[in-house]
Scaffold this active site. Structure first.
Site, PDB file in Angstrom:
ATOM      1  N   GLU A   1      39.282  27.207  93.291  1.00 17.24           N
ATOM      2  CA  GLU A   1      37.824  27.041  93.270  1.00 17.24           C
ATOM      3  C   GLU A   1      37.352  26.202  92.089  1.00 17.24           C
ATOM      4  O   GLU A   1      36.168  25.899  91.979  1.00 17.24           O
ATOM      5  CB  GLU A   1      37.145  28.425  93.218  1.00 17.24           C
ATOM      6  CG  GLU A   1      37.268  29.237  94.506  1.00 17.24           C
ATOM      7  CD  GLU A   1      38.506  30.130  94.561  1.00 17.24           C
ATOM      8  OE1 GLU A   1      39.499  29.812  93.860  1.00 17.24           O
ATOM      9  OE2 GLU A   1      38.483  31.120  95.298  1.00 17.24           O
TER      10      GLU A   1
ATOM     11  N   TRP B   1      41.628  50.280  80.086  1.00 20.41           N
ATOM     12  CA  TRP B   1      42.394  49.308  80.855  1.00 20.41           C
ATOM     13  C   TRP B   1      43.726  48.983  80.184  1.00 20.41           C
ATOM     14  O   TRP B   1      43.779  48.803  78.979  1.00 20.41           O
ATOM     15  CB  TRP B   1      41.604  48.009  81.009  1.00 20.41           C
ATOM     16  CG  TRP B   1      40.431  48.135  81.921  1.00 20.41           C
ATOM     17  CD1 TRP B   1      40.062  49.242  82.625  1.00 20.41           C
ATOM     18  CD2 TRP B   1      39.478  47.127  82.219  1.00 20.41           C
ATOM     19  NE1 TRP B   1      38.940  48.977  83.354  1.00 20.41           N
ATOM     20  CE2 TRP B   1      38.544  47.681  83.125  1.00 20.41           C
ATOM     21  CE3 TRP B   1      39.311  45.787  81.830  1.00 20.41           C
ATOM     22  CZ2 TRP B   1      37.482  46.951  83.639  1.00 20.41           C
ATOM     23  CZ3 TRP B   1      38.244  45.072  82.337  1.00 20.41           C
ATOM     24  CH2 TRP B   1      37.337  45.651  83.235  1.00 20.41           C
TER      25      TRP B   1
END
Ligand code: ADP
Length: 545
Positions: free
Chosen positions: A330, A448
């Site tokens: 992209e 995380w």
């Protein structure tokens, strides 16, 4: 008051015209599917690209039509890039490593009318032809005397097609926003989506990629893109090299370590580019045969995280600088690259290594930031991870045929940003480091854990050839990391030794709960670890209590 400068459209044909006029005798060398080495020049490329554009025009191909390729890196593929793009049609490069049904789906979605293929992919053509009624012409990219014949399928010969065209063809002066190329994302989740590049975005991207602290190729380089021309336009190397007048070397179908090394040496390759997995094969070949590079000085590595151990191996063992790069389909694809700045030259080697291991600094043109799930800007402190957003003149605005609605997210000023799906930190100097894809990150006890960090550490162990870390459901912590390892051929290592290896290198709660040894780790069509497949494979796996 308006500026009073000329309004010359930015067109890919102008890159080829420049190369022809100013570097007309610079070489393009290709290893062909026919088995031999082919050589010619930018001037020759221009003649054949014009003939191809003329031939397609005679066949009724019009501005905006999509012409597909299933092809290796080689001069004919480059002719299609410029011939088709130059005339205003769209080059749709397809990844032949996808499943044939997915290839057919992509062709039909793109509405391709012609498809040019290397002989290697004839079996794919035979499988998909009945599924692709919109393709009027299947073009075999091979010498006339090697033209295959297939029952029930009429094939056009590429060389005959070129011979039917007129090399006096003149490139049209198109609007620079005209589409020039189409690439589909690999669609690991849902159907693939099409990124449609414009002449303007492609030329601007090539300009930026050619800067010294980006790809930085020059007229003194001999450049070998190992990265395929079907993987986001080989990261724009087919546009950068003619723009700067570099020699180009194409490996064709032979991507094993031995063939690559021979080509590097025979053609004086100074500069290469590829994903980490392909370099593993090459480094292994060099080590086991006690070989050195005589001309290679630098290589761009990206597409997935390049482990610091690989950067070290290139630099310390083989004297080659690694330029770690990050981007995506992209983004045409370049977003960031890691190069040192003046102030970093004073730092010690270890500090420099840490900078070079990051995904790096944006190229002028790309703007990036990290945000929380509710779009609040996060600090550039090198440690707070957030969702990475980008914007810029070569970043996608919407997918082809509007698939999936508006892909952008909007800030308080109403400016659109493309959410990359990556989780990253950015430091005070603007160096970005990917910690994970958002769907791969492990959430343990509300915090995380970066699977990329754990994988990078594992492959630094001498007995580990490849490593992947996935999250396994855990009753107390939500998820815990599982390390999956392919051992180096002939090497031995135990679960306990690997767990011990992490101690002192990461926080204790990051250390994987277990290790599983496998023969192979599944890779996707662009050489990335297929974590979706691994998660499926280990669905019933239970962590040790
Ligand atoms: P897909 O694989 O989905 O088709 P791309 O080939 O465009 O898409 O891959 C883009 C993604 O690859 C990025 O969003 C990022 O997750 C990953 N990637 C690319 N380069 C790097 C890098 N140097 N380090 C870590 N991840 C990378």
């Amino acid at each position: 008051m308006q500026g009073l400068m000329m309004d010359m459209p930015l067109l890919v044909s102008s890159i080829l015209e420049h190369a022809t006029r100013h570097h007309g005798d610079a070489e393009i060398v290709s290893r062909r599917v026919e088995g031999d080495i082919h050589r010619y020049t930018y001037a020759d490329l221009n003649v054949r690209a014009r003939a191809l554009a003329s031939a397609f025009t005679l066949q009724g191909v019009a501005v905006g039509d999509r012409i597909a390729t299933l092809a290796w890196n080689g001069y004919r593929h480059l002719e299609i890039y410029y011939g088709v793009g130059g005339m205003g049609a769209v080059v749709h490069t397809i990844n032949p490593r996808l499943h044939p049904e997915q290839i057919a789906w992509i062709i039909n979605h793109a509405g391709d009318t012609h498809l040019a293929f290397d002989l290697t992919f004839l079996p794919i053509i035979q499988a998909i032809a009945p599924l692709c009624p919109g393709v009027k012409s299947w073009i075999a990219m091979v010498d006339g005397d090697r033209q295959p014949s297939v029952a029930g399928l009429e094939l056009v010969n590429y060389e005959e097609l070129i011979a039917s065209g007129d090399s006096g063809y003149r490139w049209p002066e198109l609007d620079e926003r005209t589409a020039v190329g189409l690439c589909y994302t690999s669609g690991t989740t849902g159907n693939p989506k099409g990124a449609m590049y414009a002449h303007r975005s492609t030329v601007l991207h090539a300009y930026a990629a050619a800067l010294p602290d980006a790809m930085g190729a020059s007229a003194r380089d001999s450049v070998l893109p190992v990265v395929p021309m079907f993987h986001v336009n080989a990261w724009s190397i087919p546009y950068v090299c003619p723009l700067v007048g570099a020699k180009m070397v194409f490996p064709g179908p032979n991507l094993d370590g031995k063939s690559l090394y021979e080509l590097f040496e025979a053609e004086g390759v100074t500069y290469a580019a590829g994903v980490p997995t392909v370099w593993q094969g090459l480094l292994q070949h060099l080590r086991s045969n006690k070989l050195r590079f005589s001309t290679l000085t630098r290589t761009v590595i990206g597409g997935s995280a390049c482990p610091p151990a690989m950067i070290d191996a290139f630099r310390i063992e083989f004297g080659v600088d690694v330029i770690h790069a990050w981007g995506m389909t992209e983004m045409s694809p370049l977003g960031t690259l890691s190069r040192l700045q003046l102030k970093h030259l004073k730092l010690d080697e270890n500090a420099q290594r840490q900078i070079l291991a990051k995904q790096g600094h944006v190229v002028f043109g790309v703007d990036m930031k990290i945000v929380s799930d509710d779009m609040a800007d996060l600090p550039w402190d090198g440690s707070t991870p957030g969702n990475l957003l980008v914007r810029g003149p070569w970043v996608i605005r919407e997918y082809f045929r509007g698939e999936g609605g508006d892909p952008l997210v909007y800030d308080a000023d109403g400016r659109g940003w493309f959410p990359t799906g990556d989780v990253a930190t950015i430091d005070a100097d603007g160096y970005m480091q990917i910690t994970d894809r958002s769907k791969d990150v492990i959430k343990s006890g509300g915090e995380w854990i970066s699977t990329i960090d754990l994988e990078n550490l594992a492959v630094a162990h001498p007995a580990v050839a490849q490593a992947a870390v996935i999250g396994i459901a855990h009753p107390k912590w939500d998820e815990r990391p599982l390390l999956i390892v392919v051992k180096q051929p002939g090497a031995e290592v135990t679960r306990e030794e690997l767990i011990e290896f992490y101690k002192g290198k990461v926080a204790n709660w990051w250390i994987p709960d277990d290790v599983q040894f496998v023969e192979a780790i599944p890779l996707g069509a662009t050489g990335k670890i297929l974590k979706t497949k691994l998660r499926e494979q280990f669905r019933d796996y239970q962590l040790p209590q």
